[in-house]
Scaffold this motif. Sequence first.
Motif, mmCIF file in Angstrom:
data_model
loop_
_atom_site.group_PDB
_atom_site.id
_atom_site.type_symbol
_atom_site.label_atom_id
_atom_site.label_comp_id
_atom_site.label_asym_id
_atom_site.label_seq_id
_atom_site.Cartn_x
_atom_site.Cartn_y
_atom_site.Cartn_z
ATOM 1 N N ASP A 1 -103.463 24.987 101.789
ATOM 2 C CA ASP A 1 -104.427 25.583 101.895
ATOM 3 C C ASP A 1 -104.231 26.929 102.794
ATOM 4 O OD1 ASP A 1 -106.085 23.862 100.728
ATOM 5 O OD2 ASP A 1 -106.973 22.936 102.322
ATOM 6 N N GLN A 2 -103.424 26.738 103.620
ATOM 7 C CA GLN A 2 -103.305 27.947 104.419
ATOM 8 C C GLN A 2 -102.270 28.904 103.645
ATOM 9 O OE1 GLN A 2 -101.349 26.078 107.986
ATOM 10 N NE2 GLN A 2 -103.440 25.966 109.126
ATOM 11 N N LEU A 3 -101.191 28.287 102.908
ATOM 12 C CA LEU A 3 -100.399 29.041 102.076
ATOM 13 C C LEU A 3 -101.263 29.736 101.164
ATOM 14 C CD1 LEU A 3 -97.651 29.864 101.184
ATOM 15 C CD2 LEU A 3 -97.338 27.843 99.954
ATOM 16 N N TYR A 4 -102.289 29.106 100.299
ATOM 17 C CA TYR A 4 -103.213 30.005 99.300
ATOM 18 C C TYR A 4 -103.750 31.010 99.919
ATOM 19 C CZ TYR A 4 -106.928 30.274 96.316
ATOM 20 O OH TYR A 4 -108.007 30.606 95.637
ATOM 21 N N GLU A 5 -104.199 30.778 101.066
ATOM 22 C CA GLU A 5 -104.998 31.908 102.107
ATOM 23 C C GLU A 5 -104.216 32.934 102.221
ATOM 24 O OE1 GLU A 5 -106.928 30.396 105.487
ATOM 25 O OE2 GLU A 5 -107.968 28.921 104.391
ATOM 26 N N ALA A 6 -102.993 32.869 102.495
ATOM 27 C CA ALA A 6 -101.942 33.961 102.831
ATOM 28 C C ALA A 6 -101.800 34.625 101.434
ATOM 29 C CB ALA A 6 -100.964 33.334 103.467
ATOM 30 N N LEU A 7 -101.535 33.940 100.348
ATOM 31 C CA LEU A 7 -101.246 34.463 99.097
ATOM 32 C C LEU A 7 -102.427 35.294 98.696
ATOM 33 C CD1 LEU A 7 -99.407 31.590 97.423
ATOM 34 C CD2 LEU A 7 -98.391 33.568 98.377
ATOM 35 N N MET A 8 -103.487 34.588 98.758
ATOM 36 C CA MET A 8 -104.684 35.440 98.201
ATOM 37 C C MET A 8 -104.979 36.541 98.892
ATOM 38 S SD MET A 8 -105.773 34.039 95.505
ATOM 39 C CE MET A 8 -107.270 34.783 95.394
ATOM 40 N N GLU A 9 -104.815 36.611 100.279
ATOM 41 C CA GLU A 9 -104.835 37.791 101.271
ATOM 42 C C GLU A 9 -103.986 38.944 100.655
ATOM 43 O OE1 GLU A 9 -104.249 36.912 105.289
ATOM 44 O OE2 GLU A 9 -105.984 35.576 105.269
ATOM 45 N N GLN A 10 -102.893 38.544 100.379
ATOM 46 C CA GLN A 10 -101.869 39.417 99.755
ATOM 47 C C GLN A 10 -102.244 40.039 98.257
ATOM 48 O OE1 GLN A 10 -99.041 40.408 101.249
ATOM 49 N NE2 GLN A 10 -98.043 41.592 99.826
ATOM 50 N N LEU A 11 -102.571 39.232 97.662
ATOM 51 C CA LEU A 11 -103.266 39.676 96.300
ATOM 52 C C LEU A 11 -104.534 40.694 96.439
ATOM 53 C CD1 LEU A 11 -103.194 39.436 93.247
ATOM 54 C CD2 LEU A 11 -104.469 37.408 93.452
ATOM 55 N N GLU A 12 -105.138 40.365 97.509
ATOM 56 C CA GLU A 12 -106.390 41.330 97.814
ATOM 57 C C GLU A 12 -105.931 42.728 97.986
ATOM 58 O OE1 GLU A 12 -109.098 39.564 100.579
ATOM 59 O OE2 GLU A 12 -109.594 37.875 98.980
ATOM 60 N N GLN A 13 -104.861 42.783 98.996
ATOM 61 C CA GLN A 13 -104.339 43.754 99.400
ATOM 62 C C GLN A 13 -103.640 44.842 98.242
ATOM 63 O OE1 GLN A 13 -101.605 43.128 102.626
ATOM 64 N NE2 GLN A 13 -103.191 42.330 103.993
ATOM 65 N N ASP A 14 -103.063 43.965 97.291
ATOM 66 C CA ASP A 14 -102.414 44.775 96.215
ATOM 67 C C ASP A 14 -102.614 44.021 94.906
ATOM 68 O OD1 ASP A 14 -100.591 46.048 94.273
ATOM 69 O OD2 ASP A 14 -98.854 45.625 95.418
ATOM 70 N N SER A 15 -103.387 44.348 94.211
ATOM 71 C CA SER A 15 -103.817 43.494 92.970
ATOM 72 C C SER A 15 -102.692 43.754 91.714
ATOM 73 C CB SER A 15 -105.134 43.880 92.298
ATOM 74 O OG SER A 15 -105.352 45.235 92.165
ATOM 75 N N TYR A 16 -101.974 44.584 91.813
ATOM 76 C CA TYR A 16 -100.768 44.607 90.840
ATOM 77 C C TYR A 16 -99.531 44.218 91.515
ATOM 78 C CZ TYR A 16 -104.271 47.663 88.895
ATOM 79 O OH TYR A 16 -105.179 48.132 88.048
ATOM 80 N N ILE A 17 -99.519 43.284 92.455
ATOM 81 C CA ILE A 17 -98.566 42.674 93.259
ATOM 82 C C ILE A 17 -97.396 42.190 92.390
ATOM 83 C CG2 ILE A 17 -99.196 40.055 93.327
ATOM 84 C CD1 ILE A 17 -98.422 40.535 96.281
ATOM 85 N N SER A 18 -97.560 41.606 91.167
ATOM 86 C CA SER A 18 -96.503 41.260 90.328
ATOM 87 C C SER A 18 -96.170 42.019 89.110
ATOM 88 C CB SER A 18 -96.427 39.946 89.910
ATOM 89 O OG SER A 18 -97.461 39.458 89.294
ATOM 90 N N ARG A 19 -96.886 43.133 88.989
ATOM 91 C CA ARG A 19 -96.961 43.951 87.680
ATOM 92 C C ARG A 19 -95.624 44.587 87.294
ATOM 93 N NH1 ARG A 19 -100.281 49.484 87.448
ATOM 94 N NH2 ARG A 19 -98.377 50.301 87.243
ATOM 95 N N THR A 20 -94.678 45.040 88.348
ATOM 96 C CA THR A 20 -93.439 45.549 88.255
ATOM 97 C C THR A 20 -92.457 44.828 88.852
ATOM 98 O OG1 THR A 20 -94.515 47.757 88.142
ATOM 99 C CG2 THR A 20 -91.825 47.681 88.275
ATOM 100 N N PRO A 21 -91.729 43.785 87.892
ATOM 101 C CA PRO A 21 -90.509 43.110 88.744
ATOM 102 C C PRO A 21 -89.593 44.206 89.188
ATOM 103 C CG PRO A 21 -91.030 42.259 86.493
ATOM 104 C CD PRO A 21 -91.870 43.619 86.576
ATOM 105 N N GLY A 22 -89.059 43.678 90.232
ATOM 106 C CA GLY A 22 -87.938 44.450 90.934
ATOM 107 C C GLY A 22 -88.343 45.533 91.717
#
Length: 70
Positions: free
Chosen positions: A24-45
Amino acid sequence: MISLSLSPRQFAESLTVCLELLFDQLYEALMEQLEQDSYISRTPGDETGAVGFMETWLRTLREQTAAAAG
């Protein structure tokens, strides 16, 4: 836990209960990161894309593991 469990299903359910808070805590941290940058995995590398996401994810996991260990 294995010696207390009568079946593999009961063991799996007990393990799930023990890990629930961590995930649950890990999910919350990941969702916060996603909210800060919605294109987080758009460009590999890219340092601010997937790499930054994984660094945050691993750091959060380590912090939670250390906190759980006391």
